[in-house]
Enzyme design. Structure first.
Site, PDB file in Angstrom:
ATOM      1  N   CYS A 137       0.808  -1.223   0.000  1.00 22.99           N
ATOM      2  CA  CYS A 137       0.000   0.000   0.000  1.00 22.99           C
ATOM      3  C   CYS A 137       0.841   1.272   0.000  1.00 22.99           C
ATOM      4  CB  CYS A 137      -0.953  -0.023   1.187  1.00 22.99           C
ATOM      5  SG  CYS A 137      -2.007  -1.484   1.170  1.00 22.99           S
ATOM      6  N   HIS A 179      -2.764   7.917   6.068  1.00 24.05           N
ATOM      7  CA  HIS A 179      -2.980   6.578   5.493  1.00 24.05           C
ATOM      8  C   HIS A 179      -4.383   6.132   5.865  1.00 24.05           C
ATOM      9  CE1 HIS A 179      -1.855   2.899   3.602  1.00 24.05           C
ATOM     10  NE2 HIS A 179      -2.010   2.191   4.708  1.00 24.05           N
ATOM     11  N   GLU A 199      -1.161   5.378  13.703  1.00 23.09           N
ATOM     12  CA  GLU A 199      -0.832   6.568  12.909  1.00 23.09           C
ATOM     13  C   GLU A 199      -1.075   7.824  13.737  1.00 23.09           C
ATOM     14  OE1 GLU A 199      -2.836   6.932   9.137  1.00 23.09           O
ATOM     15  OE2 GLU A 199      -1.417   8.455   8.440  1.00 23.09           O
ATOM     16  N   LYS A 246      -9.777   7.844   2.138  1.00 20.48           N
ATOM     17  CA  LYS A 246     -10.201   6.444   2.003  1.00 20.48           C
ATOM     18  C   LYS A 246     -11.603   6.243   2.576  1.00 20.48           C
ATOM     19  CE  LYS A 246      -5.568   4.311   2.157  1.00 20.48           C
ATOM     20  NZ  LYS A 246      -4.693   5.485   2.369  1.00 20.48           N
ATOM     21  N   HIS A 296      -9.864   1.882  -0.013  1.00 25.83           N
ATOM     22  CA  HIS A 296      -8.401   1.763   0.017  1.00 25.83           C
ATOM     23  C   HIS A 296      -7.935   1.149  -1.307  1.00 25.83           C
ATOM     24  CE1 HIS A 296      -4.384   1.205   1.077  1.00 25.83           C
ATOM     25  NE2 HIS A 296      -4.482   0.478   2.192  1.00 25.83           N
ATOM     26  N   PHE A 334       2.002  -3.396   3.944  1.00 28.10           N
ATOM     27  CA  PHE A 334       2.331  -4.691   4.541  1.00 28.10           C
ATOM     28  C   PHE A 334       3.834  -4.947   4.372  1.00 28.10           C
ATOM     29  CE2 PHE A 334      -2.097  -6.887   3.941  1.00 28.10           C
ATOM     30  CZ  PHE A 334      -2.596  -6.137   4.985  1.00 28.10           C
TER      31      PHE A 334
END
Length: 415
Positions: free
Chosen positions: A164, A304, A315, A336, A341, A400
């Site tokens: 991502c 994010h 975050e 998002k 996403h 990831f």
């Protein structure tokens, strides 16, 4: 050599729209793009919602005989690149010029849909049924390859595959390529098309996705106390980055300047962010240091913000560590919440969103923020866009494997 780099064109495609104008207007209006999955039979799946690209016709961009030779993630990359090139007004003036313009478009997953299609053909009919175009239709770097062929761009050509963070890494690496003089312009960003049976099934098996199937419009709710996972989206975000003096010389429209890029790794877990926010802290710090500014200079953070429990909590923690008490006065939003996403495409689209926010001096909202979470206590610009004086905007992407990227953009004021 440390040349200045500006954004002179962009193409955005996602569930919120098929052009930059559609995406931006829908985000500012807080319109949600999440709905039931329509591409395949979802009756056996625990997750039945996504943010699909709608009314997209690849034949508007690609010849009919070529369409089946490309996975949809490449279709999206080609279409977004065409919009970015048209938007920029850039013309390639001969072979020497072509070698100074490159392409850097990544994908977190690549051609999942084509892999599934060809595997089914193999199971039913054996290896003789596999298309000779299977591999170039599916591999990650063929988005950049197809775009370079389309426009005859012979400069640097590459593709990130960092989950991502992919789109942000592609934009950041392109920024550095121009800054150090290896190219004068770069088409860059990310593309993704993973709303497929294996894509949805795989993320659902990880329990990463929201299961709010009966209420898709409220499923993606970053930083809200009732969040239960992310909503998978798809599309592409491609920017045309250009060396400042070249852009000025041709009278290009300039959306924003790219001034900082940070990278870091959590080195912690295959899917979860580090528990102290360490990787996120360092990537934001690195971008700010690269830009040569101070944390208090930041006016907006495009988070994010996935709508998962751990990401949003950590975050938030990382932002507090980087910005101290000023963290509470910086608008932080997650787009998002409306477009889902986009995985490897997210960073490209969200860098475009930051450029538009700086250009138009308005912060897009975080939709579906209704119930505060004590562990997420910043200003998330809940549910309505907000006008504000913006000079610097930061875009975060975490992937990831603990791979992180942050982009720092500055309003272009003609200096």
């Amino acid at each position: 050599m440390n040349r200045r780099v500006v954004i002179t064109g962009m193409g955005l495609i996602c569930g919120s729209g098929n052009t930059k104008e559609e995406v931006w207007s829908n985000l500012l209006a807080g319109r949600n793009a999440v709905g039931p999955i329509t591409r395949f039979d979802i009756s056996a799946f625990p997750v039945r919602i996504a943010s699909e690209v709608k009314n997209f016709d690849p034949l508007k961009f690609i010849e009919k005989k070529e369409v089946k030779k490309m996975d949809p993630f490449i279709h999206y990359a080609v279409a977004a690149s065409q919009e970015a090139m048209d938007d920029s007004g850039l013309r390639v003036n001969g072979d020497d010029d072509a070698t100074r313009i490159g392409v850097f478009i990544g994908s977190g997953i690549g051609g999942f849909g084509v892999i599934e299609r060809e595997h089914e053909k193999f199971l039913k009919g054996g290896p003789g049924k596999i298309s000779p175009f299977f591999i170039p239709a599916a591999i990650v770097n063929l988005a950049a390859g197809q775009v370079s062929i389309r426009f005859g761009l012979k400069g640097p050509n590459s593709a990130t595959c960092t989950a991502c963070s992919t789109g942000s890494h592609a934009v950041g690496d392109s920024f550095k390529i121009i800054q150090r003089g290896d190219a004068d312009a770069m088409l860059c960003g990310g593309a993704e098309a993973a709303i497929t049976p294996m894509g949805v099934g795989g993320f659902a098996a990880m329990r990463a996705l929201s299961t709010r199937n009966d209420d898709p419009g409220h499923a993606s709710r970053p930083f809200d106390a009732d969040r239960d996972g992310f909503v998978i989206g798809e599309g592409a975000g491609v920017l045309l980055l250009e060396e400042l003096e070249r852009a000025r010389a041709r009278g290009a429209k300039i959306y924003a300047e790219l001034v900082g890029y940070g990278m870091s790794s959590d080195a912690f877990h295959i899917t979860q962010p580090s528990e102290d926010g360490d990787g996120a802290v360092r990537v934001m710090t690195n971008a700010i240091k690269d830009a040569g500014i101070q944390p208090h200079d930041i006016d907006y953070i495009n988070a994010h913000g996935t709508s998962t429990h751990y990401n949003d909590k950590l975050e938030t923690l990382a932002i507090k560590k980087v910005f101290g008490d000023s963290a509470y006065s910086i608008p932080v939003s997650s787009t998002k919440s409306m477009m889902g996403h986009l995985l490897g495409a997210a960073g490209g689209v969200e860098a475009g969103v930051c450029a538009l926010a700086l250009h138009d001096q308005i912060v897009p909202p975080t939709a579906n923020y209704e119930k505060p979470d004590p562990e997420c206590d910043l200003d998330y610009v809940p549910n309505a866009a907000r006008r504000a004086p913006l000079r610097y905007a930061l875009s975060n992407s975490f992937g990831f494997g603990g791979t992180n990227a942050a982009l720092l953009l500055k309003r272009y004021d003609g200096d």
